[in-house]
Design a protein around this motif. Structure first.
Motif, PDB file in Angstrom:
ATOM      1  N   GLN A   1       0.806  -1.329  -0.053  1.00  0.00           N
ATOM      2  CA  GLN A   1       0.029   0.051   0.020  1.00  0.00           C
ATOM      3  C   GLN A   1       0.891   1.302   0.218  1.00  0.00           C
ATOM      4  N   GLU A   2       0.375   2.223  -0.664  1.00  0.00           N
ATOM      5  CA  GLU A   2       1.265   3.405  -0.801  1.00  0.00           C
ATOM      6  C   GLU A   2       0.364   4.739  -0.372  1.00  0.00           C
ATOM      7  N   PRO A   3       0.801   5.567   0.384  1.00  0.00           N
ATOM      8  CA  PRO A   3       2.459   5.451   0.880  1.00  0.00           C
ATOM      9  C   PRO A   3       2.371   4.582   2.124  1.00  0.00           C
ATOM     10  N   ASN A   4       3.743   4.052   2.419  1.00  0.00           N
ATOM     11  CA  ASN A   4       3.813   3.270   3.434  1.00  0.00           C
ATOM     12  C   ASN A   4       5.048   3.568   4.359  1.00  0.00           C
ATOM     13  N   ASN A   5       5.244   3.018   5.560  1.00  0.00           N
ATOM     14  CA  ASN A   5       6.365   3.468   6.428  1.00  0.00           C
ATOM     15  C   ASN A   5       7.479   3.129   6.073  1.00  0.00           C
ATOM     16  N   PHE A   6       7.820   2.365   5.031  1.00  0.00           N
ATOM     17  CA  PHE A   6       9.229   2.267   4.509  1.00  0.00           C
ATOM     18  C   PHE A   6       9.852   2.995   3.511  1.00  0.00           C
ATOM     19  N   GLY A   7       8.795   3.890   2.909  1.00  0.00           N
ATOM     20  CA  GLY A   7       9.034   4.810   2.145  1.00  0.00           C
ATOM     21  C   GLY A   7       9.439   4.380   0.610  1.00  0.00           C
ATOM     22  N   TYR A   8       9.176   3.117   0.265  1.00  0.00           N
ATOM     23  CA  TYR A   8       9.263   2.398  -1.210  1.00  0.00           C
ATOM     24  C   TYR A   8       8.042   2.660  -2.058  1.00  0.00           C
ATOM     25  N   THR A   9       8.217   2.665  -3.126  1.00  0.00           N
ATOM     26  CA  THR A   9       7.232   2.763  -4.199  1.00  0.00           C
ATOM     27  C   THR A   9       7.337   1.694  -5.372  1.00  0.00           C
ATOM     28  N   ASP A  10       6.240   1.389  -6.255  1.00  0.00           N
ATOM     29  CA  ASP A  10       6.462   0.512  -7.335  1.00  0.00           C
ATOM     30  C   ASP A  10       6.839  -0.717  -6.739  1.00  0.00           C
ATOM     31  N   SER A  11       6.477  -1.388  -5.580  1.00  0.00           N
ATOM     32  CA  SER A  11       6.907  -2.554  -5.045  1.00  0.00           C
ATOM     33  C   SER A  11       6.267  -3.675  -5.436  1.00  0.00           C
ATOM     34  N   LEU A  12       6.790  -4.799  -5.344  1.00  0.00           N
ATOM     35  CA  LEU A  12       6.135  -6.115  -5.468  1.00  0.00           C
ATOM     36  C   LEU A  12       6.873  -7.271  -5.262  1.00  0.00           C
ATOM     37  N   ALA A  13       6.405  -8.006  -4.441  1.00  0.00           N
ATOM     38  CA  ALA A  13       7.013  -9.159  -3.817  1.00  0.00           C
ATOM     39  C   ALA A  13       6.326 -10.456  -4.536  1.00  0.00           C
ATOM     40  N   LEU A  14       7.067 -11.484  -4.988  1.00  0.00           N
ATOM     41  CA  LEU A  14       6.756 -12.497  -5.775  1.00  0.00           C
ATOM     42  C   LEU A  14       7.354 -13.879  -4.923  1.00  0.00           C
ATOM     43  N   VAL A  15       6.403 -14.555  -4.272  1.00  0.00           N
ATOM     44  CA  VAL A  15       6.695 -15.578  -3.494  1.00  0.00           C
ATOM     45  C   VAL A  15       6.671 -16.824  -4.027  1.00  0.00           C
ATOM     46  N   SER A  16       7.374 -18.150  -4.577  1.00  0.00           N
ATOM     47  CA  SER A  16       7.124 -19.239  -5.147  1.00  0.00           C
ATOM     48  C   SER A  16       7.537 -20.435  -4.954  1.00  0.00           C
ATOM     49  N   VAL A  17       6.829 -21.545  -5.322  1.00  0.00           N
ATOM     50  CA  VAL A  17       7.522 -22.991  -4.859  1.00  0.00           C
ATOM     51  C   VAL A  17       7.535 -23.663  -6.095  1.00  0.00           C
ATOM     52  N   SER A  18       8.288 -24.509  -6.511  1.00  0.00           N
ATOM     53  CA  SER A  18       8.383 -25.571  -7.469  1.00  0.00           C
ATOM     54  C   SER A  18       8.966 -26.863  -7.222  1.00  0.00           C
ATOM     55  N   VAL A  19       8.724 -27.823  -7.710  1.00  0.00           N
ATOM     56  CA  VAL A  19       8.954 -29.429  -7.499  1.00  0.00           C
ATOM     57  C   VAL A  19      10.474 -29.518  -8.211  1.00  0.00           C
ATOM     58  N   THR A  20      11.337 -30.211  -7.730  1.00  0.00           N
ATOM     59  CA  THR A  20      12.694 -30.584  -8.274  1.00  0.00           C
ATOM     60  C   THR A  20      12.813 -31.930  -7.464  1.00  0.00           C
ATOM     61  N   GLU A  21      12.908 -32.980  -8.170  1.00  0.00           N
ATOM     62  CA  GLU A  21      13.219 -34.280  -7.752  1.00  0.00           C
ATOM     63  C   GLU A  21      12.433 -34.502  -6.156  1.00  0.00           C
TER      64      GLU A  21
ATOM     65  N   THR B   1      11.560 -19.461  -3.728  1.00  0.00           N
ATOM     66  CA  THR B   1      11.957 -18.218  -4.209  1.00  0.00           C
ATOM     67  C   THR B   1      11.078 -16.995  -3.775  1.00  0.00           C
ATOM     68  N   TRP B   2      11.918 -16.039  -3.056  1.00  0.00           N
ATOM     69  CA  TRP B   2      11.113 -14.754  -2.762  1.00  0.00           C
ATOM     70  C   TRP B   2      11.984 -13.796  -3.580  1.00  0.00           C
ATOM     71  N   ASP B   3      11.240 -12.956  -4.446  1.00  0.00           N
ATOM     72  CA  ASP B   3      11.685 -11.774  -5.002  1.00  0.00           C
ATOM     73  C   ASP B   3      11.023 -10.458  -4.524  1.00  0.00           C
ATOM     74  N   ILE B   4      12.046  -9.374  -4.489  1.00  0.00           N
ATOM     75  CA  ILE B   4      11.448  -8.391  -3.968  1.00  0.00           C
ATOM     76  C   ILE B   4      11.733  -7.289  -5.066  1.00  0.00           C
ATOM     77  N   HIS B   5      10.932  -6.429  -5.692  1.00  0.00           N
ATOM     78  CA  HIS B   5      11.475  -5.377  -6.419  1.00  0.00           C
ATOM     79  C   HIS B   5      10.590  -3.968  -5.765  1.00  0.00           C
ATOM     80  N   TYR B   6      11.273  -2.983  -5.776  1.00  0.00           N
ATOM     81  CA  TYR B   6      10.907  -1.403  -5.298  1.00  0.00           C
ATOM     82  C   TYR B   6      11.721  -0.443  -5.778  1.00  0.00           C
ATOM     83  N   ASN B   7      11.005   0.733  -5.586  1.00  0.00           N
ATOM     84  CA  ASN B   7      11.824   1.939  -5.811  1.00  0.00           C
ATOM     85  C   ASN B   7      11.813   2.668  -4.452  1.00  0.00           C
ATOM     86  N   ALA B   8      12.548   3.787  -4.562  1.00  0.00           N
ATOM     87  CA  ALA B   8      12.448   4.847  -3.245  1.00  0.00           C
ATOM     88  C   ALA B   8      12.642   5.982  -3.606  1.00  0.00           C
TER      89      ALA B   8
END
Length: 207
Positions: free
Chosen positions: A134-154, A160-167
């Motif tokens: 949510q913007e604005p937020n207490n951390f001061g970042y904008t255009d943020s996105l967090a992607l949490v994913s799981v996948s099978v391997t053997e 994986t946890w990816d985090i995108h943002y600007n400030a």
């Protein structure tokens, strides 16, 4: 009457041959389409934000996807593996998370911890979810996105946890990069302790 019966049998034989002699590549194509319809494709961060990847943690966890997802796919369970959180309240609609609110432990010298809201814009069971702050937020970042994913391997799960943002300014940006790096280190260590496994990647922007 004999001719009629022969004609019907011949027609039936022709139909059966036509169905069972479908070209192999055509059959594989239809099977591929079926698999694609069953397993939703993971959206790309670039579909939602322009900000670059700032932090990423990627783990190999020695547990089935369903077990890992039962922890990391439920935002309300974050305090179990992220020590900075006091509690997380999550909202669900038709068994899909639509958003959550994080309540952080108070920092030293403070009585009340920070509150942070995330809207979940994509959520698929045992695959992943995408949330935006949510913007604005207490951390001061904008255009943020967090992607949490799981996948099978053997016999394990790739988490994986990816985090995108600007400030708004460089000091705030670097503060968030360092803060997320520490938070993801904590999360990685706790998940490895919970499921066993190892770190595959620990990406920090600019380092």
């Amino acid at each position: 009457m004999k001719t009629t019966r022969f004609g019907r049998l011949g027609l039936l034989f022709f139909v059966l041959i036509s169905v069972n002699c479908k070209p192999k590549n055509e059959t594989q194509s239809e099977e591929s389409k079926l698999v694609m319809n069953v397993i939703p494709e993971m959206p790309k961060a670039q579909n939602f934000v322009d900000s670059p990847l700032r932090n990423r943690i990627k783990l190999n966890l020695k547990a089935p996807v369903s077990e890992v997802w039962n922890v990391v796919g439920r935002p309300e369970r974050m305090p179990e593996y992220s020590m900075g959180l006091n509690k997380v309240e999550a909202d669900y609609s038709e068994q899909k998370c639509t958003g959550f609110t994080c309540y952080f432990h108070p920092m030293e010298g403070q009585n009340i911890g920070l509150e942070h809201k995330e809207q979940v814009i994509w959520y698929e069971e045992n695959i992943g979810y995408i949330s935006q702050s949510q913007e604005p937020n207490n951390f001061g970042y904008t255009d943020s996105l967090a992607l949490v994913s799981v996948s099978v391997t053997e016999d394990s799960t790739i988490f994986t946890w990816d985090i995108h943002y600007n400030a708004g300014d460089e000091p705030t940006l670097h503060l968030n990069i360092d803060s997320y790096a520490m938070a993801l280190d904590d999360i990685a260590n706790n998940l490895i302790q919970l499921f066993d496994g190892k770190i595959l990647e620990n990406f920090v922007y600019g380092k």
